[in-house]
Every structure is written in structure tokens, then in C-alpha cells.
Design a protein around this motif. Sequence first.
Motif, mmCIF file in Angstrom:
data_model
loop_
_atom_site.group_PDB
_atom_site.id
_atom_site.type_symbol
_atom_site.label_atom_id
_atom_site.label_comp_id
_atom_site.label_asym_id
_atom_site.label_seq_id
_atom_site.Cartn_x
_atom_site.Cartn_y
_atom_site.Cartn_z
ATOM 1 N N ILE A 1 51.151 135.109 58.247
ATOM 2 C CA ILE A 1 49.675 135.522 57.795
ATOM 3 C C ILE A 1 48.925 136.315 58.839
ATOM 4 O O ILE A 1 49.228 136.210 60.009
ATOM 5 C CB ILE A 1 48.939 134.213 57.724
ATOM 6 N N GLU A 2 48.203 137.644 58.405
ATOM 7 C CA GLU A 2 47.828 138.559 59.286
ATOM 8 C C GLU A 2 46.879 137.785 60.128
ATOM 9 O O GLU A 2 45.839 137.065 59.841
ATOM 10 C CB GLU A 2 47.236 139.453 58.378
ATOM 11 N N PRO B 1 40.892 131.068 49.797
ATOM 12 C CA PRO B 1 40.964 131.985 50.968
ATOM 13 C C PRO B 1 41.758 131.348 51.924
ATOM 14 O O PRO B 1 41.928 130.096 52.469
ATOM 15 C CB PRO B 1 39.358 131.837 51.585
ATOM 16 N N ILE B 2 42.723 132.261 52.730
ATOM 17 C CA ILE B 2 43.870 131.610 53.592
ATOM 18 C C ILE B 2 43.414 130.860 54.825
ATOM 19 O O ILE B 2 43.922 129.760 54.966
ATOM 20 C CB ILE B 2 44.837 132.607 53.748
ATOM 21 N N GLN C 1 45.917 138.298 49.171
ATOM 22 C CA GLN C 1 45.997 137.489 50.232
ATOM 23 C C GLN C 1 46.815 138.424 51.467
ATOM 24 O O GLN C 1 47.592 139.251 51.102
ATOM 25 C CB GLN C 1 46.702 136.287 50.336
ATOM 26 N N PRO C 2 46.404 138.182 52.790
ATOM 27 C CA PRO C 2 46.887 139.029 54.032
ATOM 28 C C PRO C 2 48.242 138.533 54.291
ATOM 29 O O PRO C 2 48.451 137.759 55.291
ATOM 30 C CB PRO C 2 45.828 139.078 54.946
ATOM 31 N N ALA D 1 41.743 123.345 55.674
ATOM 32 C CA ALA D 1 41.882 122.228 54.916
ATOM 33 C C ALA D 1 43.546 121.560 54.892
ATOM 34 O O ALA D 1 43.406 120.617 53.918
ATOM 35 C CB ALA D 1 41.367 122.563 53.386
ATOM 36 N N ALA D 2 44.182 121.999 55.562
ATOM 37 C CA ALA D 2 45.349 121.568 55.520
ATOM 38 C C ALA D 2 45.605 120.155 55.530
ATOM 39 O O ALA D 2 46.501 119.317 54.730
ATOM 40 C CB ALA D 2 46.720 122.267 56.463
ATOM 41 N N PRO D 3 45.180 119.361 56.293
ATOM 42 C CA PRO D 3 45.441 117.879 56.289
ATOM 43 C C PRO D 3 44.772 117.297 55.017
ATOM 44 O O PRO D 3 45.566 116.322 54.563
ATOM 45 C CB PRO D 3 44.541 117.406 57.525
#
Length: 174
Positions: free
Chosen positions: A152-153, A78-79, A132-133, A85-87
Motif C-alpha cells: 500500500i502506497e 478507502p484503504i 486504490q494505491p 477497521a481491520a479489527p
Amino acid sequence: MGWQDEMKAWFSSLKPVRPVEMIGLWRGAGIPSDHPFDGVLENLGWFGKRFHADMRADALLFQWRADRLVAIEPGFFPIRLAIKAAPFGRTRIARTWLFYLQKALRARGRTASLALQPSGEGATAAMSYDRQPIIDYFRRMNGQELAGMMCIEGDARRYFFKLRRIDATAATEG
């Protein structure tokens, strides 16, 4: 003007590209832009993208071994969670996990569509993800390189990357 605004202006200044010009295999690399995904894809072993003649695409190709590419299903993540969670995505643990999970995360077909889309003044090639949006817009940097801008929407931030066309025989699909 912030870094994101400067990057958006730079991207808009580039020449549009037609979808048919994108058919083939492309090696990707992020372009730092103060986006949460800066450095994440590279850490996880992202290779790039592949565009097919039917205007379908493998949106996320990862290098599994030196001689093998694996298309991952972007819909597994899920985007909004991926952004939060990017770090973690920049850690060695995340890279190891993705390596071991690649078989389960493998795409069961092409995961996006390529079409001409309005972008700033005029239209350019854009890839819409199936699950994904997300839309990636593309513009030409030079004869062999494209710039990409992931939208990303609902999120005003943009992730920027570049793609360099490579010989498809240089890598094989897993």
C-alpha cells in the motif's frame, strides 16, 4: 529483525513469475505476518483472484454460495479506513454485513491490471489496482502456488498471501 522483515526476505528469495503464467482462477489464503489485515479477508469469505488473458484481473473474489463467486469493487473501501477497521473485519458482524452488501459492492468490470514490475532483484508479475494505491507482487512458491505481497502506497507494512491455481470449472461467477 521483525516478523515483517523476515517475511519480506522470504518473499524476495522466491523465484519471479511472468504475468502470462498467472492467467486463470486462484484460491487465496493469508499468510500471517503481523499485518492489520491478517485474518480479515478469510473472515469475510475471500476466495482469491482471477487473471484474464487481456492482463486485467478480478482483484477481490468472494465466495457467495458454494457454487458462486462474486468480484467486489476494491475502490468502495478507502484503504486507510479499511486498515483502521481491520479489527472489525475479523468479526462475525462484518462477515454478515459483507454477505448482505455483496450485490451493491459487486464490481462492474475488471478492477486491476497485471504487468511485469521491478521487484527486488529483477522483475516479477504485479497487479495494480485501478482505484486504490495498491500493488500486489507475485512470486512462485512451487508448481501450483504463488506467494503474494500487497504493498500500500505510503505504508511500509506488507500483507502476505498465497494463491493456489484451481480448475475454473470448480466455481462459477455470479
